[in-house]
Design an enzyme around this catalytic site. Sequence first.
Site, PDB file in Angstrom:
ATOM      1  N   THR A  84       0.794  -1.254   0.110  1.00  0.00           N
ATOM      2  CA  THR A  84       0.093   0.118   0.136  1.00  0.00           C
ATOM      3  C   THR A  84       0.900   1.263  -0.069  1.00  0.00           C
ATOM      4  O   THR A  84       0.252   2.342  -0.056  1.00  0.00           O
ATOM      5  CB  THR A  84      -0.935  -0.084   1.201  1.00  0.00           C
ATOM      6  OG1 THR A  84      -0.059  -0.173   2.275  1.00  0.00           O
ATOM      7  CG2 THR A  84      -1.871  -1.178   1.226  1.00  0.00           C
ATOM      8  N   GLU A  85       2.207   1.243  -0.226  1.00  0.00           N
ATOM      9  CA  GLU A  85       3.119   2.371   0.006  1.00  0.00           C
ATOM     10  C   GLU A  85       2.779   3.403  -0.973  1.00  0.00           C
ATOM     11  O   GLU A  85       2.611   4.386  -0.501  1.00  0.00           O
ATOM     12  CB  GLU A  85       4.379   1.923  -0.005  1.00  0.00           C
ATOM     13  CG  GLU A  85       4.966   1.167   1.037  1.00  0.00           C
ATOM     14  CD  GLU A  85       4.787  -0.288   0.852  1.00  0.00           C
ATOM     15  OE1 GLU A  85       5.457  -1.203   1.465  1.00  0.00           O
ATOM     16  OE2 GLU A  85       3.968  -0.920   0.064  1.00  0.00           O
ATOM     17  N   VAL A  86       2.530   3.174  -2.197  1.00  0.00           N
ATOM     18  CA  VAL A  86       2.378   4.127  -3.111  1.00  0.00           C
ATOM     19  C   VAL A  86       0.913   4.689  -2.966  1.00  0.00           C
ATOM     20  O   VAL A  86       1.069   6.087  -3.459  1.00  0.00           O
ATOM     21  CB  VAL A  86       2.374   3.563  -4.690  1.00  0.00           C
ATOM     22  CG1 VAL A  86       3.791   3.002  -5.082  1.00  0.00           C
ATOM     23  CG2 VAL A  86       1.292   2.485  -4.820  1.00  0.00           C
ATOM     24  N   ARG A  87       0.142   4.263  -2.236  1.00  0.00           N
ATOM     25  CA  ARG A  87      -1.244   4.992  -2.107  1.00  0.00           C
ATOM     26  C   ARG A  87      -1.128   5.890  -0.867  1.00  0.00           C
ATOM     27  O   ARG A  87      -1.921   6.758  -0.689  1.00  0.00           O
ATOM     28  CB  ARG A  87      -2.070   4.016  -1.627  1.00  0.00           C
ATOM     29  CG  ARG A  87      -2.522   2.974  -2.780  1.00  0.00           C
ATOM     30  CD  ARG A  87      -3.626   2.425  -2.859  1.00  0.00           C
ATOM     31  NE  ARG A  87      -4.111   1.172  -3.922  1.00  0.00           N
ATOM     32  CZ  ARG A  87      -4.967   0.622  -4.220  1.00  0.00           C
ATOM     33  NH1 ARG A  87      -6.304   1.006  -3.283  1.00  0.00           N
ATOM     34  NH2 ARG A  87      -5.339   0.006  -5.256  1.00  0.00           N
ATOM     35  N   ILE A  88      -0.024   6.050  -0.167  1.00  0.00           N
ATOM     36  CA  ILE A  88       0.222   7.050   0.803  1.00  0.00           C
ATOM     37  C   ILE A  88       1.358   8.023   0.450  1.00  0.00           C
ATOM     38  O   ILE A  88       1.934   8.638   1.415  1.00  0.00           O
ATOM     39  CB  ILE A  88       0.250   6.607   2.356  1.00  0.00           C
ATOM     40  CG1 ILE A  88       1.476   5.605   2.549  1.00  0.00           C
ATOM     41  CG2 ILE A  88      -0.865   5.779   2.774  1.00  0.00           C
ATOM     42  CD1 ILE A  88       1.872   5.163   3.838  1.00  0.00           C
TER      43      ILE A  88
END
Length: 244
Positions: free
Chosen positions: A121-125
């Site tokens: 989920t890194e790219v989404r934050i």
Amino acid sequence: MTLIARTRARAVETLTLDSPHNRNALSAALVGELADALTDAGKDPGVRAIVLTHTGNTFSAGADLKDPPPPEALVALLRQIVELPKPVVARVTGHVRAGGLGLLAACDIAAASTDATFAFTEVRIGVAPAVISLPLLPRTDPRALARYYLTGERFDAPEAVATGLLTTCDSDVDTALAPLLDGLRRSAPDALAETKRLLTARVLEAFDRDADALTALSARLFSSPQAREGMTAFLERRDPAWVV
């Protein structure tokens, strides 16, 4: 408050992530306590193998955004798991997100129940799966990793097996683990250590080559304006400003 529970049965030490208030997020305190528990188990001649598991419905939600560990501490923990002279087995009965997937990749064997889910989920934050790439890139399918790194999509346990993130999955994870743990108990300790050394050589090469650069990248991204917006949006349960 203890964040890592320890139990032992027939020479297998079980370390349980026990921080349900934040879904076993990788806080500075949890990372430090897990590192200490791994050190103790690694030195104990009565321990043949280590199982890493969790309480609640989440193995780990990734980095604790309120109390994140320094990138160097997470790199050290992942390397410790890879270098430990005893096999480390992940046992997952819940969901795994972001940095938690780095723990799975660092383990020698990883098993999950079929209802577990996974997501980078890194790219989404507003950040990237930087330091966790150290064990992930050498051990998983590059095409699958590109998809899930870039999109943040959720995927299931059979897909995680197909990509190489998991060793096996089953509706009852303990059914899947039973023959694996039996095999470890039947194996000579020195032979296990040397065999693990053979298997982890390429992973440790990645640490030696890339750890400094990925640690710097992680620190830079986490301090960026996009990361601040992404983490604020996550905590406020809204979409970040860049969503179109």
